[in-house]
Enzyme design. Sequence first.
Site, mmCIF file in Angstrom:
data_model
loop_
_atom_site.group_PDB
_atom_site.id
_atom_site.type_symbol
_atom_site.label_atom_id
_atom_site.label_comp_id
_atom_site.label_asym_id
_atom_site.label_seq_id
_atom_site.Cartn_x
_atom_site.Cartn_y
_atom_site.Cartn_z
ATOM 1 N N TYR A 1 0.822 -1.211 0.000
ATOM 2 C CA TYR A 1 0.000 0.000 0.000
ATOM 3 C C TYR A 1 0.856 1.262 0.000
ATOM 4 O O TYR A 1 0.480 2.267 -0.575
ATOM 5 C CB TYR A 1 -0.895 0.031 1.246
ATOM 6 C CG TYR A 1 -2.253 -0.581 1.069
ATOM 7 C CD1 TYR A 1 -2.386 -1.920 0.744
ATOM 8 C CD2 TYR A 1 -3.404 0.172 1.252
ATOM 9 C CE1 TYR A 1 -3.633 -2.495 0.600
ATOM 10 C CE2 TYR A 1 -4.653 -0.387 1.103
ATOM 11 C CZ TYR A 1 -4.773 -1.723 0.781
ATOM 12 O OH TYR A 1 -6.005 -2.282 0.643
ATOM 13 N N LYS B 1 2.743 -15.352 2.175
ATOM 14 C CA LYS B 1 3.019 -16.046 0.918
ATOM 15 C C LYS B 1 4.516 -16.330 0.908
ATOM 16 O O LYS B 1 5.259 -15.888 0.015
ATOM 17 C CB LYS B 1 2.562 -15.144 -0.248
ATOM 18 C CG LYS B 1 2.539 -15.825 -1.600
ATOM 19 C CD LYS B 1 1.387 -16.808 -1.781
ATOM 20 C CE LYS B 1 1.525 -17.554 -3.087
ATOM 21 N NZ LYS B 1 0.585 -18.669 -3.238
ATOM 22 N N ASP C 1 -3.343 -18.112 0.019
ATOM 23 C CA ASP C 1 -4.349 -18.758 -0.843
ATOM 24 C C ASP C 1 -5.074 -19.862 -0.090
ATOM 25 O O ASP C 1 -6.303 -20.002 -0.173
ATOM 26 C CB ASP C 1 -3.712 -19.271 -2.148
ATOM 27 C CG ASP C 1 -2.405 -20.018 -1.948
ATOM 28 O OD1 ASP C 1 -1.881 -20.034 -0.818
ATOM 29 O OD2 ASP C 1 -1.904 -20.596 -2.931
ATOM 30 N N ASP D 1 -6.368 -6.871 3.948
ATOM 31 C CA ASP D 1 -7.479 -6.177 3.297
ATOM 32 C C ASP D 1 -8.427 -7.197 2.662
ATOM 33 O O ASP D 1 -9.637 -7.151 2.836
ATOM 34 C CB ASP D 1 -6.946 -5.214 2.233
ATOM 35 C CG ASP D 1 -8.063 -4.489 1.509
ATOM 36 O OD1 ASP D 1 -8.969 -3.989 2.198
ATOM 37 O OD2 ASP D 1 -8.037 -4.442 0.269
ATOM 38 N N ASP E 1 -12.266 -8.780 4.339
ATOM 39 C CA ASP E 1 -13.555 -8.686 3.649
ATOM 40 C C ASP E 1 -14.180 -10.072 3.512
ATOM 41 O O ASP E 1 -15.384 -10.247 3.685
ATOM 42 C CB ASP E 1 -13.401 -8.062 2.255
ATOM 43 C CG ASP E 1 -13.656 -6.566 2.271
ATOM 44 O OD1 ASP E 1 -13.504 -5.953 3.344
ATOM 45 O OD2 ASP E 1 -14.026 -6.006 1.213
HETATM 46 C C1 IPM Z 1 -10.364 -0.958 4.117
HETATM 47 C C2 IPM Z 1 -10.618 -0.352 2.752
HETATM 48 C C3 IPM Z 1 -9.474 0.576 2.408
HETATM 49 C C4 IPM Z 1 -8.229 -0.267 2.290
HETATM 50 C C5 IPM Z 1 -9.698 1.429 1.147
HETATM 51 C C6 IPM Z 1 -10.950 2.261 1.281
HETATM 52 C C7 IPM Z 1 -8.515 2.267 0.816
HETATM 53 O O1 IPM Z 1 -10.814 -1.334 1.800
HETATM 54 O O2 IPM Z 1 -10.318 -0.204 5.095
HETATM 55 O O3 IPM Z 1 -10.212 -2.167 4.194
HETATM 56 O O4 IPM Z 1 -7.973 -0.858 1.243
HETATM 57 O O5 IPM Z 1 -7.494 -0.344 3.274
HETATM 58 MG MG MG Z 2 -10.800 -3.303 2.535
#
Ligand code: IPM
Ligand code: MG
Length: 376
Positions: A146, A193, A225, A249, A253
């Site tokens: 990032y 990884k 993975d 990240d 999710d």
């Molecule tokens: C998160 C989001 C952010 C990230 C975006 C909005 C930049 O997806 O907080 O997980 O990728 O960190």
């Molecule tokens: Mg995110």
Amino acid sequence: MTSIKKTKIAVLGGDGIGPEVTKQAIKVMDAVAERFGRYFEYCFADVGAAAIERTGDPLPDATLQACLNADAILFGAIGDPKYDNDPTAKVRPEQGLLRLRKELGLYANIRPVTTYERLLHLSPLRAERVKGVDMVIYRELTGGIYFGEKGTAADGRQAFDTCTYHVEEIERIARLAFEQALLRRRKVTLVDKANVMETSRLWRRTVQELAAGYPGVELDFMFVDNAAMQLIQNPRQFDVILTSNMFGDILSDEASVLAGSLGLLPSASIGLHTSLFEPIHGSYPQAAGQDIANPMAAILSAAMLVESLGMPEAATAIRLVVQHILEKGIGTPELQPSIVYGCSQIGDLAAHLVAEPEEEILVREDKLQQKVSTII
Ligand code: IPM
Ligand code: MG
């Protein structure tokens, strides 16, 4: 007379449903203040697309200052479709959040994933597979790909992003993960990884060395993975997941949908300066202003916030209230509850129950009947 402690909270509602869910969290914080004798002073500031519109900058200086001056930050959501679909946009709402993380040194993003008995049927996985899932993800937040060197060639036909980590960046978040494991089921899974990436091998070496100082904690390694697959196949095996920025990240999710609704999961970002608390869901612009967004994640983020301020009883009180409301079958529409409440009604109810813990919820029989008949 005893003096009441004043605590400064920077409130960054942001975009879409951010401001409305944050408003409900504030109602609950005010109830906490009343019951536990605290005084919260709020400082509202712009961030994201809302801030770009007003100032051209997704993180105006005044907002950064408000955050630096505060004891904690309550954050809503960021993002606007106007920018998502425009790859040429020079300024993006997300830059506000990324800069804020960097400026405040928020190196650890902590996302607990818990399930609620009553909502198991909403999970994309079978109920028996998600029942009892209780994990927390420690994602590194200010390093890795990032924030590494990046660029695009002059002819626009080549681009690069670099992933870099320093031992110290790994150690500080790993320490937090191990400390947390001691309070939980004493298991850390490092996701990486290491079969391909040099940075992952550095993570393994560093974490392994650190683990020697925590003999009571079991340390597991898993390739990312495989972890993506295991999260679906056997999510109960995870206690504390420790991972780098990008992997975290993606996996957070994935893990977040296990619970059945994104609207229930809070997060904390902690580090060198003021800690930040935000729901994990996005700005959900389609729902903005309709009073249908689920404020539970924002309310549970407030629970993490008060906990960080040394108010564990208040945090527990908020969590119990959320659980109680869900168990009563009350919720926002996406939970398909027996009794549908709007965003602000949930906020009012949660605040009321936090302030007056003895009160029973009055379930409106007529509403219940009405819902039952629509189901049939
Ligand atoms: C998160 C989001 C952010 C990230 C975006 C909005 C930049 O997806 O907080 O997980 O990728 O960190
Ligand atoms: Mg995110």
